[in-house]
Design a protein around this motif. Structure first.
Motif, PDB file in Angstrom:
ATOM      1  N   ALA A 144     -25.112 -21.948  68.394  1.00  0.00           N
ATOM      2  CA  ALA A 144     -26.407 -22.590  68.137  1.00  0.00           C
ATOM      3  C   ALA A 144     -27.162 -21.915  67.008  1.00  0.00           C
ATOM      4  O   ALA A 144     -27.968 -22.548  66.319  1.00  0.00           O
ATOM      5  CB  ALA A 144     -27.253 -22.561  69.408  1.00  0.00           C
ATOM      6  N   GLY A 145     -26.918 -20.620  66.818  1.00  0.00           N
ATOM      7  CA  GLY A 145     -27.634 -19.919  65.763  1.00  0.00           C
ATOM      8  C   GLY A 145     -27.352 -18.436  65.797  1.00  0.00           C
ATOM      9  O   GLY A 145     -26.862 -17.898  66.790  1.00  0.00           O
ATOM     10  N   GLY A 146     -27.652 -17.787  64.693  1.00  0.00           N
ATOM     11  CA  GLY A 146     -27.550 -16.341  64.602  1.00  0.00           C
ATOM     12  C   GLY A 146     -28.929 -15.718  64.531  1.00  0.00           C
ATOM     13  O   GLY A 146     -29.899 -16.366  64.115  1.00  0.00           O
ATOM     14  N   MET A 167     -29.496 -29.510  72.291  1.00  0.00           N
ATOM     15  CA  MET A 167     -28.135 -29.995  72.524  1.00  0.00           C
ATOM     16  C   MET A 167     -27.467 -29.310  73.724  1.00  0.00           C
ATOM     17  O   MET A 167     -26.327 -29.629  74.062  1.00  0.00           O
ATOM     18  CB  MET A 167     -27.262 -29.703  71.289  1.00  0.00           C
ATOM     19  CG  MET A 167     -27.516 -30.574  70.074  1.00  0.00           C
ATOM     20  SD  MET A 167     -26.736 -32.202  70.231  1.00  0.00           S
ATOM     21  CE  MET A 167     -24.993 -31.764  70.208  1.00  0.00           C
ATOM     22  N   PHE A 168     -28.167 -28.386  74.386  1.00  0.00           N
ATOM     23  CA  PHE A 168     -27.468 -27.439  75.243  1.00  0.00           C
ATOM     24  C   PHE A 168     -27.903 -27.505  76.708  1.00  0.00           C
ATOM     25  O   PHE A 168     -29.062 -27.778  77.024  1.00  0.00           O
ATOM     26  CB  PHE A 168     -27.663 -26.024  74.706  1.00  0.00           C
ATOM     27  CG  PHE A 168     -27.364 -25.936  73.237  1.00  0.00           C
ATOM     28  CD1 PHE A 168     -26.075 -26.082  72.767  1.00  0.00           C
ATOM     29  CD2 PHE A 168     -28.387 -25.749  72.308  1.00  0.00           C
ATOM     30  CE1 PHE A 168     -25.797 -26.036  71.412  1.00  0.00           C
ATOM     31  CE2 PHE A 168     -28.126 -25.700  70.960  1.00  0.00           C
ATOM     32  CZ  PHE A 168     -26.816 -25.847  70.501  1.00  0.00           C
ATOM     33  N   ASP A 169     -26.949 -27.207  77.577  1.00  0.00           N
ATOM     34  CA  ASP A 169     -27.187 -27.172  79.017  1.00  0.00           C
ATOM     35  C   ASP A 169     -27.275 -25.749  79.549  1.00  0.00           C
ATOM     36  O   ASP A 169     -27.669 -25.527  80.696  1.00  0.00           O
ATOM     37  CB  ASP A 169     -26.058 -27.912  79.751  1.00  0.00           C
ATOM     38  CG  ASP A 169     -25.938 -29.345  79.277  1.00  0.00           C
ATOM     39  OD1 ASP A 169     -26.781 -30.160  79.677  1.00  0.00           O
ATOM     40  OD2 ASP A 169     -25.024 -29.643  78.477  1.00  0.00           O
ATOM     41  N   ALA A 170     -26.857 -24.786  78.749  1.00  0.00           N
ATOM     42  CA  ALA A 170     -26.942 -23.361  79.085  1.00  0.00           C
ATOM     43  C   ALA A 170     -26.866 -22.591  77.779  1.00  0.00           C
ATOM     44  O   ALA A 170     -26.429 -23.118  76.750  1.00  0.00           O
ATOM     45  CB  ALA A 170     -25.812 -22.938  80.021  1.00  0.00           C
ATOM     46  N   ILE A 194     -24.416 -20.921  71.951  1.00  0.00           N
ATOM     47  CA  ILE A 194     -24.176 -19.494  71.729  1.00  0.00           C
ATOM     48  C   ILE A 194     -25.184 -18.979  70.704  1.00  0.00           C
ATOM     49  O   ILE A 194     -25.290 -19.511  69.595  1.00  0.00           O
ATOM     50  CB  ILE A 194     -22.753 -19.238  71.209  1.00  0.00           C
ATOM     51  CG1 ILE A 194     -21.703 -19.799  72.175  1.00  0.00           C
ATOM     52  CG2 ILE A 194     -22.519 -17.752  70.972  1.00  0.00           C
ATOM     53  CD1 ILE A 194     -20.295 -19.825  71.585  1.00  0.00           C
ATOM     54  N   ILE A 195     -25.939 -17.962  71.092  1.00  0.00           N
ATOM     55  CA  ILE A 195     -26.828 -17.267  70.157  1.00  0.00           C
ATOM     56  C   ILE A 195     -26.203 -15.898  69.897  1.00  0.00           C
ATOM     57  O   ILE A 195     -26.014 -15.111  70.819  1.00  0.00           O
ATOM     58  CB  ILE A 195     -28.245 -17.090  70.736  1.00  0.00           C
ATOM     59  CG1 ILE A 195     -28.889 -18.450  71.034  1.00  0.00           C
ATOM     60  CG2 ILE A 195     -29.110 -16.281  69.780  1.00  0.00           C
ATOM     61  CD1 ILE A 195     -29.224 -19.280  69.817  1.00  0.00           C
ATOM     62  N   THR A 196     -25.879 -15.621  68.646  1.00  0.00           N
ATOM     63  CA  THR A 196     -25.141 -14.393  68.347  1.00  0.00           C
ATOM     64  C   THR A 196     -25.886 -13.478  67.383  1.00  0.00           C
ATOM     65  O   THR A 196     -26.494 -13.938  66.413  1.00  0.00           O
ATOM     66  CB  THR A 196     -23.746 -14.710  67.777  1.00  0.00           C
ATOM     67  OG1 THR A 196     -23.087 -13.487  67.435  1.00  0.00           O
ATOM     68  CG2 THR A 196     -23.824 -15.618  66.551  1.00  0.00           C
TER      69      THR A 196
END
Length: 608
Positions: free
Chosen positions: A107-109, A146-149, A72-74
């Motif tokens: 994952a990050g902001g 670390m991510f698949d989507a 998640i990128i927020t």
């Protein structure tokens, strides 16, 4: 259904022009895909760091390579009304992912600045380059591998373009964009504009102005006028990066939450670990960008996207040009009237049929490529719907209405508000520029008048207050380009020039800066390139020179002999003050590296 021949011809020339860069880009995407689920390349130490803060169930799932993990990128912060609703989204996404057998991690902001707060302030000079900072910030979050989507939470002006650039840079991953929706309707936009003009004329005070502004911008969600933020949401849906119908549902409603949970489940379904793998680098192609430009024209969208779309396309190895955008404007009709192109706001647009109605009309008339890939699957036709809340709390979709709910806001392709879109390229001996005409009355689209030169919007406003501008003139506001001061929006000019136009004077604007996504009724040749600091002819204009701006013919000319113009020495102002304060000193390198506006005004350079 295939696109019309003129749409296809423009798409094909973009495809041919982009071929070398696009092939190199796709080769990089395919090489990353070939590595498989990326946690396989992490050492035990890497992986342990990556899930150290997770609960036991998520740790167990992430210890294998069989469970998909969403990054998640927020862009959450609680100062911006459009981004405040994102506070609760990560928990919604994590819960939905867990129930579906997957994992989700923030994952990050990324930073998210509000141009509404910084208009006319020093911070606005950071605004355009915040797009590139956002792209880099998102890349840092996803670089943990670390991510698949990826799921991207963003709404406003530079945030979504920056997130798209990052998503396409990580093109081996599926990507879904999740909006927060517009705030509920407040004070009508035309009434807000009226109070602003009265304030500029000294007829009401600050208290009255603040009351009007507060009634307009009054709660969580995106501002309701059709500026860059809401143009972003239209683009994400028509380009297939949203789930169908997601764009304009108000925040903090059961349907909004249901759409967010659904997006999480869909992100899990389209990873390489499932049967519907949809890497965004392959999904988004030349047809997707043409669809986005078509949507921009059909809705009278933001001028800022003549810069952002080019930078976004470059991230995918695609060379989109101003001429492509202008040529599409010539053939795409205007189907929506949303302020500043009309009196309605985006809630009225959504109630009239919204994106589902618009996409169906454009598809049926052949203005869109139907055979694209989206996060929902094959083809754009599934987006011709209206979202509702199902009895079980999930998203239910019904066909978009056959007839517009308000034909003053949204009209069929057979009866457009005008036959062409609202964005056009102007060319002439001053260089190239962009103009938005969808809110400009036909009789105001040709202006020929003497120039009055300014080096800041404050200078122009001071001249207005001194009573020096009650006449026909073309305001030239220069040294406002990306290299000079970061290319701020010059939104404060909108009210003043509108007042002068209402007084019966013929006025226009020529600038190497930007205007707001709310560019309105005054003809404005913006994004002039080359900019003054880059040797552009706009830097050689003198007071009294006659300038002709003809948005119908697509020309921008100064009535001075070429030899005379070339012999003039540009009179550059002292720009030292623009280099410091409010963080501007940190952006000196980006100003130095910036490409021209027609190439995306990017610190990353141009597409290969």
């Amino acid at each position: 259904m295939t696109a019309r021949s003129d749409i296809e011809a423009i798409t094909q020339r973009i495809r041919e022009r982009s071929k070398p860069g696009r092939e190199a880009y796709l080769a990089r995407v395919d090489a990353a895909i070939a590595q498989g689920p990326h946690r396989t390349v992490l050492s035990c130490g890497n992986l342990a760091h990556g899930f150290a803060a997770c609960g036991p169930v998520d740790k167990e799932r992430l210890a294998t390579d069989r469970v998909p993990n969403i990054g998640i990128i927020t862009a959450y912060n609680d100062m911006l009304s459009a981004h405040q609703p994102f506070e609760t989204y990560p928990q919604l996404i994590k819960k939905a992912a867990s129930e579906a057998g997957g994992v989700a991690q923030v994952a990050g902001g990324v930073p998210a600045m509000c141009d509404g707060v910084t208009q006319g302030q020093p911070g606005m000079e950071l605004s355009l380059f915040s797009r590139d900072v956002i792209a880099m910030s998102a890349a840092i979050g996803l670089s943990h591998n670390m991510f698949d989507a990826a799921v991207f939470l963003g709404v406003c002006d530079k945030i979504v373009p920056g997130l798209v650039i990052s998503a396409l840079t990580f093109g081996h991953l599926p990507a879904i964009f999740v909006p927060a929706g517009p705030m509920t309707s407040g004070l009508p936009n035309d009434e807000k504009a009226r109070i602003r003009q009265l304030y500029a004329e000294g007829k009401v005070g600050r208290a009255e102005l603040l009351e009007a502004e507060s009634k307009s911008y009054h709660g969580p969600g995106t501002c309701t006028f059709y500026g860059t933020a809401n143009s972003n949401q239209m683009l994400m849906e028509i380009m297939g990066l949203h789930t169908p119908g997601a764009s304009f549902v108000n925040p903090n409603t059961p349907l909004r939450d249901a759409l967010t949970r659904e997006a999480a489940r869909r992100a899990l379904a389209i990873t390489a670990l499932g049967n519907e793998f949809t890497p965004v680098g392959h999904m988004i192609d030349e047809r997707s960008f043409v669809n986005g430009v078509v949507g921009l024209h059909a809705t009278g969208g933001s001028t800022n996207h003549t810069i952002h779309l080019i930078a976004m396309a470059a991230a995918a190895g695609i060379r989109l040009t101003w001429q492509d955008i202008s040529d599409l404007s010539d053939v795409v009709p205007l189907l929506a009237r949303v302020y500043p192109n009309g009196l309605a706001d985006v809630n009225h647009f959504h109630a009239a049929g919204g994106m589902g109605y618009l996409i169906r009309e454009l598809l049926d008339a052949g203005y869109l490529h139907e055979d694209v890939r989206t996060v929902w699957g094959e083809g754009l036709r599934p987006y011709t719907i209206e979202p509702h809340l199902g009895d079980d709390g999930s998203v239910a979709r019904i066909p978009a209405p056959a007839i517009s709910g308000n034909d003053k806001v949204l009209t069929p392709a057979t009866k457009p508000f005008q036959e062409s879109g609202g964005l056009k390229v102007l060319k002439g001996n001053l260089g190239a520029a962009i103009i938005k005409t969808s809110a400009v009355k036909p009789e105001k689209r040709l202006i020929e008048a003497p120039a009055r030169v300014f080096h800041s919007q404050e200078e122009l406003n001071d001249a207005f207050k001194a009573g020096e501008l009650d006449r026909d003139f073309v305001a030239v506001v220069r040294f406002q380009g990306p290299k000079a001061n970061g290319m701020p929006e010059l939104h404060r000019l909108t009210t003043v020039l509108g007042v002068l136009q209402d007084r019966g004077f013929k006025v226009a604007l020529v600038t190497d800066g930007r205007m707001s996504g709310a560019s309105g009724k005054v003809p404005a040749a913006i994004h002039v390139t080359p900019e003054a600091l880059d040797g552009g002819m706009i830097g050689r204009i003198e007071n009294g020179d006659v300038i002709r701006l003809d948005s119908e013919a697509g020309t921008l000319e100064i009535k001075v002999g070429d030899g005379v113009l070339a012999s003039r020495i540009p009179a550059a102002p002292d720009l030292a003050a623009n280099g410091f304060g409010m963080g501007r000193e940190l952006f000196a390198g980006m100003r130095a590296l910036a490409t021209r506006a027609e190439n995306g005004a990017s610190a990353f350079g141009e597409a290969a």
